[in-house]
Design an enzyme around this catalytic site. Structure first.
Site, mmCIF file in Angstrom:
data_model
loop_
_atom_site.group_PDB
_atom_site.id
_atom_site.type_symbol
_atom_site.label_atom_id
_atom_site.label_comp_id
_atom_site.label_asym_id
_atom_site.label_seq_id
_atom_site.Cartn_x
_atom_site.Cartn_y
_atom_site.Cartn_z
ATOM 1 N N GLY A 25 0.857 -1.186 0.000
ATOM 2 C CA GLY A 25 0.000 0.000 0.000
ATOM 3 C C GLY A 25 0.885 1.224 0.000
ATOM 4 O O GLY A 25 1.035 1.941 -0.989
ATOM 5 N N ARG A 26 1.567 1.408 1.147
ATOM 6 C CA ARG A 26 2.406 2.582 1.351
ATOM 7 C C ARG A 26 3.432 2.770 0.215
ATOM 8 O O ARG A 26 3.577 3.862 -0.306
ATOM 9 C CB ARG A 26 3.150 2.398 2.682
ATOM 10 C CG ARG A 26 3.822 3.651 3.201
ATOM 11 C CD ARG A 26 4.704 3.291 4.400
ATOM 12 N NE ARG A 26 4.001 2.566 5.438
ATOM 13 C CZ ARG A 26 3.396 3.124 6.486
ATOM 14 N NH1 ARG A 26 3.409 4.414 6.630
ATOM 15 N NH2 ARG A 26 2.804 2.373 7.405
ATOM 16 N N ARG A 46 -0.733 11.659 11.077
ATOM 17 C CA ARG A 46 0.295 10.657 11.347
ATOM 18 C C ARG A 46 1.344 11.089 12.369
ATOM 19 O O ARG A 46 1.865 10.265 13.096
ATOM 20 C CB ARG A 46 0.955 10.178 10.040
ATOM 21 C CG ARG A 46 -0.052 9.481 9.128
ATOM 22 C CD ARG A 46 0.573 8.715 7.981
ATOM 23 N NE ARG A 46 1.315 7.565 8.440
ATOM 24 C CZ ARG A 46 2.618 7.510 8.569
ATOM 25 N NH1 ARG A 46 3.366 8.557 8.255
ATOM 26 N NH2 ARG A 46 3.198 6.430 9.012
ATOM 27 N N TYR A 92 1.504 8.689 15.449
ATOM 28 C CA TYR A 92 2.686 7.812 15.521
ATOM 29 C C TYR A 92 4.007 8.554 15.709
ATOM 30 O O TYR A 92 5.062 7.926 15.697
ATOM 31 C CB TYR A 92 2.839 7.000 14.215
ATOM 32 C CG TYR A 92 1.574 6.430 13.641
ATOM 33 C CD1 TYR A 92 0.850 5.457 14.328
ATOM 34 C CD2 TYR A 92 1.098 6.835 12.404
ATOM 35 C CE1 TYR A 92 -0.307 4.924 13.798
ATOM 36 C CE2 TYR A 92 -0.062 6.301 11.853
ATOM 37 C CZ TYR A 92 -0.765 5.350 12.561
ATOM 38 O OH TYR A 92 -1.904 4.819 12.032
ATOM 39 N N CYS A 146 -8.076 22.699 17.223
ATOM 40 C CA CYS A 146 -8.053 23.158 18.610
ATOM 41 C C CYS A 146 -7.437 22.125 19.519
ATOM 42 O O CYS A 146 -8.117 21.577 20.390
ATOM 43 C CB CYS A 146 -9.457 23.489 19.048
ATOM 44 S SG CYS A 146 -10.111 24.833 18.089
ATOM 45 N N TYR A 201 -1.851 6.866 3.640
ATOM 46 C CA TYR A 201 -2.402 7.028 4.994
ATOM 47 C C TYR A 201 -2.553 8.498 5.395
ATOM 48 O O TYR A 201 -2.358 8.845 6.550
ATOM 49 C CB TYR A 201 -1.570 6.256 6.023
ATOM 50 C CG TYR A 201 -1.464 4.780 5.696
ATOM 51 C CD1 TYR A 201 -2.588 3.969 5.749
ATOM 52 C CD2 TYR A 201 -0.264 4.198 5.303
ATOM 53 C CE1 TYR A 201 -2.514 2.624 5.433
ATOM 54 C CE2 TYR A 201 -0.177 2.856 4.970
ATOM 55 C CZ TYR A 201 -1.308 2.072 5.039
ATOM 56 O OH TYR A 201 -1.236 0.739 4.718
HETATM 57 N N1 LLP Z 1 -2.074 -5.960 3.993
HETATM 58 C C1 LLP Z 1 -2.603 -5.936 5.216
HETATM 59 C C2 LLP Z 1 -3.340 -7.083 5.697
HETATM 60 C C3 LLP Z 1 -2.422 -4.794 6.026
HETATM 61 O O1 LLP Z 1 -2.935 -4.793 7.256
HETATM 62 C C4 LLP Z 1 -1.705 -3.685 5.534
HETATM 63 C C5 LLP Z 1 -1.529 -2.483 6.361
HETATM 64 C C6 LLP Z 1 -1.200 -3.759 4.231
HETATM 65 C C7 LLP Z 1 -1.392 -4.911 3.492
HETATM 66 C C8 LLP Z 1 -0.454 -2.624 3.599
HETATM 67 O O2 LLP Z 1 0.747 -2.379 4.241
HETATM 68 P P1 LLP Z 1 1.754 -1.274 3.627
HETATM 69 O O3 LLP Z 1 2.318 -1.824 2.351
HETATM 70 O O4 LLP Z 1 0.948 -0.064 3.385
HETATM 71 O O5 LLP Z 1 2.777 -1.095 4.674
HETATM 72 N N2 LLP Z 1 -2.093 3.820 9.356
HETATM 73 C C9 LLP Z 1 -0.729 3.328 9.494
HETATM 74 C C10 LLP Z 1 -0.500 2.087 8.658
HETATM 75 C C11 LLP Z 1 -1.436 0.962 8.994
HETATM 76 C C12 LLP Z 1 -1.165 -0.238 8.153
HETATM 77 C C13 LLP Z 1 -2.230 -1.234 8.297
HETATM 78 N N3 LLP Z 1 -2.126 -2.358 7.465
HETATM 79 C C14 LLP Z 1 0.254 4.436 9.094
HETATM 80 O O6 LLP Z 1 -0.194 5.533 8.762
HETATM 81 O O7 LLP Z 1 1.460 4.229 9.149
#
Ligand code: LLP
Length: 431
Positions: free
Chosen positions: A291-292, A329, A333, A360, A390
């Site tokens: 995703g990221r 974020r 975090y 606020c 995100y």
């Molecule tokens: N697959 C599953 C089952 C997941 O839970 C996640 C992320 C991904 C794929 C994608 O992971 P990535 O490639 O994006 O690292 N809100 C947080 C991140 C939460 C991630 C949750 N799951 C942030 O802003 O860092």
């Protein structure tokens, strides 16, 4: 510059070939911008590397939770990759984009009966099943529709990814999945195999997000492939798919490590081939769920500076017209970001300031301790880099602040792909 799509010309920061100041003039602020070419390149990098590493059946699934809008799902469709969805809302987004749902994998540790019915009515490709209750619920719904629903089982392989706790999911005591170590993974496998309307296709794991351990997928594959072989021996079931989840980290700052995704995936490929040979099983169709690392560096947020406060002997603040509502974020975090005064790129950055939002609460900080030019003032443009992931997907209307627009910058054209929220949008649900 931490991203390839950034450049400086004269006083100005350019993103995807556009002067950022002009983008604000044209579309207003705060503004999310996305670089279409970068999105496509990131998708292609995964698709190409995975096929090379694991074989032609392998493919990435874009994890829409990182940024779920129809414009990105349309690109995923064009690039012929799959997607991971986590709610009826994300499924509706994919449907609106015309994304073929047979290539969608439905996650979540707690899918409601309504979610399950909605997904199945629209013939979702796969459920990634979290627990035994969900197997029962899917069997019931699939039986009522007279179909056989494909599923993967989400397992927890017992791996600590050494990332921050909130995004770590692969450890035995995680709220996600069924643990291999406790025997529950085997139990749920047997349960799924016993169901008439459920077609077990394979297994899934996800150990964490923003992970820089380069061997994380090797460790996950090691544990999961051993489980696959064990299940074959114990039950006769040979999994055809193995989904290793998402997770290569991205660079928010110069100090973040550089990860060569292609090289890394090829290394995982070598390991998987070797391990399968050892275990005497064929290489399953591998999935990864980035995703990221697909969207983060394809995105940038632009703000206009408002109040600049210099508290003599203490601290300086540069306030912008957005904040934790469009980027929570740092508040959540303590996440680092690279921040520029985008119209004063040549000036020396001799002052340190917290770049803060308009909400606020004191925790409404985009980034503390940012080096900015002394001359920073109302009307200047602030660019926060690497905000494609995100940010929009975690935005809120706290303080009844409307969400910004999203503009997609193509090679030759650009368009608003999500319009700016209006006050009417904010009041839409109020009766
Ligand atoms: N697959 C599953 C089952 C997941 O839970 C996640 C992320 C991904 C794929 C994608 O992971 P990535 O490639 O994006 O690292 N809100 C947080 C991140 C939460 C991630 C949750 N799951 C942030 O802003 O860092």
């Amino acid at each position: 510059m931490i991203c390839k799509n950034l450049a400086v010309q004269g006083d100005d920061l350019f993103f995807a070939g556009r002067k950022t100041k002009d983008l604000v003039k044209k579309y207003g602020s705060p503004l999310y911008v996305l670089d279409e070419e970068r999105l496509r390149e990131n998708m292609r990098l995964y698709a190409r590397s995975m096929k090379q590493a694991f074989g032609k059946e392998a493919k990435p699934l874009y994890a829409g939770k990182a940024n779920c809008i129809t414009a990105i799902h349309r690109l995923a469709k064009e690039e012929k990759i799959g997607i991971d969805v986590v709610s009826s809302g994300e499924i509706a987004t994919a449907l609106k984009a015309g994304f073929p749902l047979k290539n969608a994998y439905f996650h979540s540790n707690n899918k409601t009966d309504e979610d399950i019915a909605f997904a199945m009515q629209h013939r979702i490709g796969y459920f990634v099943v979290d627990n035994a209750e969900e197997v029962e619920a899917i069997e019931k719904e699939a039986a009522s529709l007279g179909i056989r629903q494909k599923i993967l089982l989400r397992l927890t392989p017992g791996i600590d990814p050494h990332t921050y706790e909130a995004v770590s999911t692969g450890k035995v005591d995680s709220k996600f999945g069924s643990a291999i170590e406790t025997g529950q993974a085997e139990e749920i496998t047997r349960l799924a195999l016993s169901k008439e309307h459920v077609e077990l296709c394979g297994f899934h794991c996800h150990v964490g997000s923003q992970v820089f351990d380069s061997d994380i997928f090797v460790r996950a594959a090691d544990s999961m492939l051993s489980f696959l072989a064990e299940m074959r021996q114990k039950t006769g079931f040979l999994a055809g798919e193995l989904d290793l989840g998402g997770g290569y980290g991205v660079r928010y700052c110069e100090s973040d490590p550089v990860i060569d995704i292609e090289k890394n995936i090829l290394q995982v490929g070598e390991f998987v081939h070797e391990k399968c040979r050892e275990l005497g099983i064929p290489v399953p169709a591998i999935r990864m769920e980035p995703g990221r690392s697909i969207v983060a560096d394809a995105g940038l947020t632009l703000y206009t500076v408002g109040t600049v406060k210099r508290i003599r002997g203490y601290k300086n603040y540069v306030s912008v017209d957005g904040g934790m509502t469009d980027n929570p974020r740092y508040a959540l975090y303590g996440s680092p970001y690279t921040v520029y005064i985008a119209n004063k790129m040549q000036e020396e950055t001799t002052m340190t300031a917290d770049v803060v939002g308009r909400c606020c609460e004191s925790g409404d900080i985009i980034q503390p301790g940012v080096a900015v030019p002394e001359s920073v003032q109302r009307g200047d443009i602030v660019a926060v880099l690497t905000t494609g992931a995100y940010n929009y997907s975690m935005a809120s209307n706290y303080n009844r602040v409307p969400r910004p627009a999203v503009v997609m910058l193509g090679k030759d054209e650009e368009k608003i792909v999500v319009r700016r929220e209006t006050l009417e949008d904010l009041l839409r649900g109020d009766l």
